[in-house]
Write a protein that holds these residues in place. Structure first.
Motif, PDB file in Angstrom:
ATOM      1  N   THR A 172       0.968  -1.402   0.382  1.00 31.87           N
ATOM      2  CA  THR A 172       0.501   0.091  -0.172  1.00 31.87           C
ATOM      3  C   THR A 172       0.848   1.361   0.012  1.00 31.87           C
ATOM      4  N   CYS A 173       0.529   1.827   0.241  1.00 28.89           N
ATOM      5  CA  CYS A 173       0.801   3.789  -0.336  1.00 28.89           C
ATOM      6  C   CYS A 173       1.598   3.722   1.279  1.00 28.89           C
ATOM      7  N   GLU A 174       1.416   2.751   2.502  1.00 30.61           N
ATOM      8  CA  GLU A 174       2.263   3.815   3.578  1.00 30.61           C
ATOM      9  C   GLU A 174       2.821   2.297   4.131  1.00 30.61           C
ATOM     10  N   THR A 175       2.611   1.295   3.010  1.00 34.78           N
ATOM     11  CA  THR A 175       4.013   0.134   3.329  1.00 34.78           C
ATOM     12  C   THR A 175       4.501   0.346   2.431  1.00 34.78           C
ATOM     13  N   LEU A 176       4.879   0.880   1.444  1.00 33.29           N
ATOM     14  CA  LEU A 176       5.654   0.859   0.501  1.00 33.29           C
ATOM     15  C   LEU A 176       7.004   1.619   0.975  1.00 33.29           C
ATOM     16  N   ILE A 177       6.613   2.425   1.538  1.00 34.57           N
ATOM     17  CA  ILE A 177       8.089   3.309   2.189  1.00 34.57           C
ATOM     18  C   ILE A 177       7.921   3.178   3.789  1.00 34.57           C
ATOM     19  N   ALA A 178       9.457   3.304   4.241  1.00 36.75           N
ATOM     20  CA  ALA A 178       9.180   3.205   5.630  1.00 36.75           C
ATOM     21  C   ALA A 178       7.928   4.691   6.132  1.00 36.75           C
ATOM     22  N   ALA A 179       8.089   3.696   7.605  1.00 32.05           N
ATOM     23  CA  ALA A 179       6.761   4.344   8.645  1.00 32.05           C
ATOM     24  C   ALA A 179       7.193   5.428   9.426  1.00 32.05           C
ATOM     25  N   THR A 180       7.989   5.361   9.372  1.00 32.15           N
ATOM     26  CA  THR A 180       9.145   6.710   9.453  1.00 32.15           C
ATOM     27  C   THR A 180       8.443   8.202   8.759  1.00 32.15           C
ATOM     28  N   VAL A 181       8.965   7.803   7.036  1.00 32.11           N
ATOM     29  CA  VAL A 181       8.951   8.764   5.686  1.00 32.11           C
ATOM     30  C   VAL A 181       7.318   9.209   5.508  1.00 32.11           C
ATOM     31  N   VAL A 182       6.068   7.813   6.483  1.00 30.48           N
ATOM     32  CA  VAL A 182       4.870   8.056   5.918  1.00 30.48           C
ATOM     33  C   VAL A 182       4.818   9.255   7.370  1.00 30.48           C
ATOM     34  N   ALA A 183       5.384   8.979   8.373  1.00 29.94           N
ATOM     35  CA  ALA A 183       4.849  10.260  10.046  1.00 29.94           C
ATOM     36  C   ALA A 183       5.052  11.105   9.120  1.00 29.94           C
ATOM     37  N   GLU A 184       6.510  11.374   8.520  1.00 30.47           N
ATOM     38  CA  GLU A 184       6.952  12.722   8.120  1.00 30.47           C
ATOM     39  C   GLU A 184       6.041  13.364   6.904  1.00 30.47           C
ATOM     40  N   PHE A 185       5.485  12.785   5.774  1.00 32.10           N
ATOM     41  CA  PHE A 185       4.184  13.623   5.134  1.00 32.10           C
ATOM     42  C   PHE A 185       3.047  13.587   5.763  1.00 32.10           C
ATOM     43  N   GLU A 186       2.857  12.482   6.374  1.00 30.77           N
ATOM     44  CA  GLU A 186       1.385  12.577   7.579  1.00 30.77           C
ATOM     45  C   GLU A 186       1.817  14.310   8.591  1.00 30.77           C
ATOM     46  N   GLY A 187       2.540  14.302   8.800  1.00 29.84           N
ATOM     47  CA  GLY A 187       3.215  15.562   9.795  1.00 29.84           C
ATOM     48  C   GLY A 187       2.854  17.045   9.199  1.00 29.84           C
ATOM     49  N   VAL A 188       3.061  17.045   7.957  1.00 32.24           N
ATOM     50  CA  VAL A 188       2.624  18.496   7.001  1.00 32.24           C
ATOM     51  C   VAL A 188       1.696  18.554   6.209  1.00 32.24           C
ATOM     52  N   GLY A 189       0.679  17.260   6.610  1.00 37.10           N
ATOM     53  CA  GLY A 189      -0.591  17.006   6.362  1.00 37.10           C
ATOM     54  C   GLY A 189      -0.612  16.486   4.279  1.00 37.10           C
ATOM     55  N   TRP A 190       0.326  16.018   4.174  1.00 38.53           N
ATOM     56  CA  TRP A 190      -0.147  15.195   2.593  1.00 38.53           C
ATOM     57  C   TRP A 190      -0.468  13.750   3.543  1.00 38.53           C
ATOM     58  N   THR A 191      -1.204  13.242   2.440  1.00 37.97           N
ATOM     59  CA  THR A 191      -1.821  12.225   1.858  1.00 37.97           C
ATOM     60  C   THR A 191      -1.216  11.414   0.813  1.00 37.97           C
ATOM     61  N   ALA A 192      -1.682  10.567   0.708  1.00 38.05           N
ATOM     62  CA  ALA A 192      -1.434   9.370  -0.886  1.00 38.05           C
ATOM     63  C   ALA A 192      -2.429   9.279  -1.502  1.00 38.05           C
ATOM     64  N   GLN A 193      -2.102   9.364  -2.909  1.00 34.70           N
ATOM     65  CA  GLN A 193      -3.370   8.533  -3.612  1.00 34.70           C
ATOM     66  C   GLN A 193      -2.843   7.703  -4.705  1.00 34.70           C
ATOM     67  N   GLU A 194      -3.573   6.907  -4.581  1.00 33.35           N
ATOM     68  CA  GLU A 194      -2.799   4.989  -5.197  1.00 33.35           C
ATOM     69  C   GLU A 194      -3.459   5.686  -6.449  1.00 33.35           C
TER      70      GLU A 194
END
Length: 192
Positions: free
Chosen positions: A62-84
């Motif tokens: 998934t978009c949340e498992t494809l990259i590291a959890a720390t990177v996902v947290a950083e993206f979400e921390g700045v208001g980013w979401t993923a489109q698959e």
């Protein structure tokens, strides 16, 4: 009397030595030594079992498992979401592929965002899609860890520190994709 005491002591020591020697050579001691060896042999297969990693590696990314959890947290921390979306290489949709665009889709339009992708890919199909990209001006680079196909330096809009834009990395049986060559380092799929 002195001699009888010495003989008595010697006889006691000799009898003790005979008893100890007989006990040391008894077959009862051998099973005690082999029993502990049998226990690690039984326990050893459990840590080397691959039963746990298999479900993880067979799950779909998934978009949340494809990259590291720390990177996902950083993206979400700045208001980013993923489109698959499906992963395309040139005009070819790659079966079971995944492409993710991370950005602030609720905010004003801009050029800030990051793309990542992954797919299993047979070697024969990999050659076909590589040829299509190269025919469109993309650049092929071979390395010890696979083949990189990156967009032409003449058309790169948002290059990484080394000047690379969108890049595909072809390895044995799979392909990864990122908006820059350095972005490929953030992909952690399949999970180990």
């Amino acid at each position: 009397m002195h001699a009888s005491r010495i003989l008595g002591t010697a006889a006691t020591l000799l009898l003790t030595a005979v008893v100890l020697t007989a006990c040391a050579g008894s077959p009862e001691a051998a099973p005690e030594e082999t029993a502990p060896e049998a226990a690690p042999t039984t326990a050893a297969p459990e840590p080397t079992s691959t039963a746990e990693p298999e479900p993880t590696s067979t799950e779909d990314p998934t978009c949340e498992t494809l990259i590291a959890a720390t990177v996902v947290a950083e993206f979400e921390g700045v208001g980013w979401t993923a489109q698959e979306s499906p992963l395309y290489i040139g005009s070819t949709e790659i079966e079971d592929g995944l492409q993710c665009m991370w950005a602030d889709f609720e905010g004003p339009a801009g050029d800030h965002g990051m793309m990542f992708g992954w797919a299993p890919l047979e070697e024969s199909k990999a050659g076909d899609v590589q040829d299509e990209l190269i025919s469109q001006g993309w650049v092929r680079e071979e390395s010890a860890d696979g083949v990189y196909i990156t967009e032409s330096p003449d058309t790169v809009i948002a290059p990484d520190d080394e000047g690379y834009g969108m890049t595909y990395h072809f390895t044995d049986g799979e392909v990864t994709f990122a908006g820059t060559k350095q972005g490929l380092l953030l992909i952690e799929w399949p999970k180990a």
